[in-house]
Design a protein around this motif. Structure first.
Motif, PDB file in Angstrom:
ATOM      1  N   THR A   1       0.829  -1.205   0.000  1.00  0.00           N
ATOM      2  CA  THR A   1       0.000   0.000   0.000  1.00  0.00           C
ATOM      3  C   THR A   1       0.867   1.261   0.000  1.00  0.00           C
ATOM      4  OG1 THR A   1      -1.741  -1.149   1.236  1.00  0.00           O
ATOM      5  CG2 THR A   1      -1.810   1.257   1.227  1.00  0.00           C
ATOM      6  N   VAL A   2       0.519   2.214  -0.852  1.00  0.00           N
ATOM      7  CA  VAL A   2       1.227   3.492  -0.877  1.00  0.00           C
ATOM      8  C   VAL A   2       0.801   4.305   0.343  1.00  0.00           C
ATOM      9  CG1 VAL A   2       1.619   5.629  -2.146  1.00  0.00           C
ATOM     10  CG2 VAL A   2       1.340   3.473  -3.395  1.00  0.00           C
ATOM     11  N   VAL A   3       1.775   4.674   1.185  1.00  0.00           N
ATOM     12  CA  VAL A   3       1.473   5.391   2.426  1.00  0.00           C
ATOM     13  C   VAL A   3       1.834   6.865   2.337  1.00  0.00           C
ATOM     14  CG1 VAL A   3       1.652   3.335   3.870  1.00  0.00           C
ATOM     15  CG2 VAL A   3       3.715   4.678   3.392  1.00  0.00           C
TER      16      VAL A   3
ATOM     17  N   GLY B   1       9.765  10.815  -3.657  1.00  0.00           N
ATOM     18  CA  GLY B   1       9.558   9.393  -3.816  1.00  0.00           C
ATOM     19  C   GLY B   1       8.160   8.951  -3.459  1.00  0.00           C
ATOM     20  N   ILE B   2       7.805   7.759  -3.887  1.00  0.00           N
ATOM     21  CA  ILE B   2       6.528   7.125  -3.572  1.00  0.00           C
ATOM     22  C   ILE B   2       6.805   6.054  -2.538  1.00  0.00           C
ATOM     23  CG2 ILE B   2       4.615   5.774  -4.514  1.00  0.00           C
ATOM     24  CD1 ILE B   2       5.292   7.120  -7.251  1.00  0.00           C
ATOM     25  N   ASP B   3       6.255   6.217  -1.339  1.00  0.00           N
ATOM     26  CA  ASP B   3       6.532   5.326  -0.218  1.00  0.00           C
ATOM     27  C   ASP B   3       5.502   4.205  -0.154  1.00  0.00           C
ATOM     28  OD1 ASP B   3       8.554   7.075   0.309  1.00  0.00           O
ATOM     29  OD2 ASP B   3       7.725   7.860   2.185  1.00  0.00           O
ATOM     30  N   ILE B   4       5.993   2.963  -0.172  1.00  0.00           N
ATOM     31  CA  ILE B   4       5.137   1.785  -0.191  1.00  0.00           C
ATOM     32  C   ILE B   4       5.452   0.921   1.021  1.00  0.00           C
ATOM     33  CG2 ILE B   4       4.399  -0.207  -1.547  1.00  0.00           C
ATOM     34  CD1 ILE B   4       5.574   1.213  -4.031  1.00  0.00           C
TER      35      ILE B   4
ATOM     36  N   GLY C   1       9.169  -2.428   7.164  1.00  0.00           N
ATOM     37  CA  GLY C   1       9.672  -1.134   6.755  1.00  0.00           C
ATOM     38  C   GLY C   1       8.984  -0.596   5.513  1.00  0.00           C
ATOM     39  N   THR C   2       9.489   0.554   5.066  1.00  0.00           N
ATOM     40  CA  THR C   2       8.890   1.254   3.928  1.00  0.00           C
ATOM     41  C   THR C   2       9.885   1.351   2.785  1.00  0.00           C
ATOM     42  OG1 THR C   2       7.531   2.588   5.419  1.00  0.00           O
ATOM     43  CG2 THR C   2       7.835   3.430   3.198  1.00  0.00           C
ATOM     44  N   LEU C   3       9.402   1.123   1.571  1.00  0.00           N
ATOM     45  CA  LEU C   3      10.226   1.240   0.373  1.00  0.00           C
ATOM     46  C   LEU C   3       9.895   2.558  -0.315  1.00  0.00           C
ATOM     47  CD1 LEU C   3      12.224  -0.441  -1.530  1.00  0.00           C
ATOM     48  CD2 LEU C   3      10.174  -0.794  -2.945  1.00  0.00           C
ATOM     49  N   ARG C   4      10.916   3.359  -0.572  1.00  0.00           N
ATOM     50  CA  ARG C   4      10.719   4.607  -1.314  1.00  0.00           C
ATOM     51  C   ARG C   4      11.146   4.396  -2.762  1.00  0.00           C
ATOM     52  NH1 ARG C   4      12.201  10.179   1.316  1.00  0.00           N
ATOM     53  NH2 ARG C   4      10.151   9.670   2.186  1.00  0.00           N
ATOM     54  N   VAL C   5      10.213   4.595  -3.682  1.00  0.00           N
ATOM     55  CA  VAL C   5      10.480   4.427  -5.113  1.00  0.00           C
ATOM     56  C   VAL C   5      10.801   5.787  -5.704  1.00  0.00           C
ATOM     57  CG1 VAL C   5       9.544   3.691  -7.323  1.00  0.00           C
ATOM     58  CG2 VAL C   5       8.971   2.420  -5.232  1.00  0.00           C
TER      59      VAL C   5
ATOM     60  N   VAL D   1      -1.648   8.002  -2.673  1.00  0.00           N
ATOM     61  CA  VAL D   1      -1.825   7.485  -1.326  1.00  0.00           C
ATOM     62  C   VAL D   1      -3.077   6.592  -1.258  1.00  0.00           C
ATOM     63  CG1 VAL D   1      -2.209   8.079   1.100  1.00  0.00           C
ATOM     64  CG2 VAL D   1      -0.658   9.443  -0.294  1.00  0.00           C
ATOM     65  N   GLY D   2      -2.889   5.406  -0.714  1.00  0.00           N
ATOM     66  CA  GLY D   2      -3.974   4.427  -0.605  1.00  0.00           C
ATOM     67  C   GLY D   2      -4.018   3.435  -1.735  1.00  0.00           C
ATOM     68  N   GLN D   3      -3.298   3.704  -2.819  1.00  0.00           N
ATOM     69  CA  GLN D   3      -3.236   2.745  -3.929  1.00  0.00           C
ATOM     70  C   GLN D   3      -2.519   1.473  -3.446  1.00  0.00           C
ATOM     71  OE1 GLN D   3      -4.387   3.079  -7.109  1.00  0.00           O
ATOM     72  NE2 GLN D   3      -4.267   5.215  -7.740  1.00  0.00           N
ATOM     73  N   ARG D   4      -2.898   0.344  -4.010  1.00  0.00           N
ATOM     74  CA  ARG D   4      -2.359  -0.938  -3.529  1.00  0.00           C
ATOM     75  C   ARG D   4      -1.717  -1.713  -4.677  1.00  0.00           C
ATOM     76  NH1 ARG D   4      -4.128  -5.043   0.133  1.00  0.00           N
ATOM     77  NH2 ARG D   4      -2.430  -6.585   0.187  1.00  0.00           N
ATOM     78  N   PHE D   5      -0.424  -2.003  -4.514  1.00  0.00           N
ATOM     79  CA  PHE D   5       0.295  -2.851  -5.472  1.00  0.00           C
ATOM     80  C   PHE D   5       0.101  -4.313  -5.096  1.00  0.00           C
ATOM     81  CE2 PHE D   5       2.613   1.126  -6.044  1.00  0.00           C
ATOM     82  CZ  PHE D   5       2.808   1.159  -7.414  1.00  0.00           C
TER      83      PHE D   5
END
Length: 306
Positions: free
Chosen positions: A258-260, A266-269, A274-278, A301-305
């Motif tokens: 989930t994008v937080v 960056g896009i934080d997932i 932990g969190t991955l920043r793209v 934000v709220g999108q789900r991969f």
């Protein structure tokens, strides 16, 4: 010396060029047969074949070196030494024994750590702090011969497999040039410790699919390891998204995938730990773009991969 070179991909080009520029005679080149490539699946020559033709050097492309005809064609080149770099075929004992000074392989790892087809990506995936090149005297095993030269390079937290590929290819050529000056005087190698060896199996597209239950550190390593191929990817709304640059980051927790948070940085997932920043990605039907371009006009934000 009469030198025969055996190699196939781009990684081998600097070593081929180094031999061609040396005082030795490049009498022939072995490479894999032409393979279908691209969307049209037309037969394409390997990078090594293309360069050999530019150099005017005879090219042989046997399907196997076990057949008598292939061996006889190789023997006609009268090699004093064979240099092998990412060729893609195991050399039979008869071939290994053909050149006066044997066969030397340039391998993209600090042997015996990673033996096999994909040592660069496997080193990054495993979280190794360093890798390098090893020049070895070949024997009948898979990357098991005595080590003549080992040179290390660090793997930094942002190093991709593509960047490491280019660095190691150049380093291998430099070390090969130096070693060629010593071969005729005799060189001896260090025996490998088989207990320290791992098998670097070939990459496949399936393993580049991101499992968001894994930790951010592990996923970030996968992103770096799979550049430029097969490129880490995930599904968003049923469409594939490719990830070209990412790193662990401090951020809010959430359901894995989930994008937080999203900003030009960056896009934080959220991940399993932990969190991955793209920082760079590729949306369906689009070119690679940085995070600033990706968040412009999009609600992440709220999108789900998946």
């Amino acid at each position: 010396m009469n030198i025969v070179f055996a190699g196939t991909p781009e990684f081998a080009l600097p070593c081929l060029d180094a031999i061609a520029a040396s005082s030795h005679r490049l009498t022939g080149v072995l490479t894999q047969p032409d393979r279908p490539a691209g969307r049209g699946r037309k037969l394409a020559a390997s990078p090594i074949k293309q360069r050999a033709l530019e150099l005017g050097v005879p090219v042989q492309q046997p399907l196997s070196l076990k057949k008598e005809a292939a061996f006889d064609e190789l023997a006609a080149l009268e090699p004093d030494l064979m240099v092998v770099v990412a060729y893609g075929l195991l050399l039979p004992k008869k071939v290994l024994a053909l050149p006066r000074y044997g066969c030397i392989n340039v391998h993209a790892s600090l042997l015996p750590r990673w033996r096999g087809a994909a040592p660069i990506a496997r080193a990054i995936l495993a979280g190794d702090s360093e890798t390098g090149v090893t020049l070895m005297q070949m024997n009948a095993g898979l990357d098991t011969g005595p080590m003549l030269v080992r040179r290390a390079v660090p793997i930094d937290s942002d190093t991709t497999a593509g960047e490491l590929h280019d660095r190691l290819a150049a380093l291998g050529a430099t070390e090969l040039t130096e070693l060629l000056g010593r071969v005729e005087q005799g060189v001896s190698g260090e025996t490998q410790d088989d207990a320290q060896a791992c098998y670097a199996r070939r990459l496949d597209k399936g393993e580049a699919a991101i499992d968001w239950r894994a930790g951010a550190d592990e996923i970030a390593r996968a992103v770096r390891a799979f550049v430029p191929w097969p490129v880490a990817h995930a599904q968003l709304n049923g469409q594939p998204v490719r990830f070209w640059r990412a790193a662990p980051a401090a951020g809010a927790s959430g359901e894995p995938g989930t994008v937080v948070a999203a900003s030009p940085k960056g896009i934080d997932i959220a991940t399993g730990a932990g969190t991955l920043r793209v920082m760079e990605l590729q949306l369906p039907g689009k070119k690679r773009m940085d995070a600033a371009a990706a968040v412009n006009g999009r609600d992440w934000v709220g999108q789900r991969f998946e």
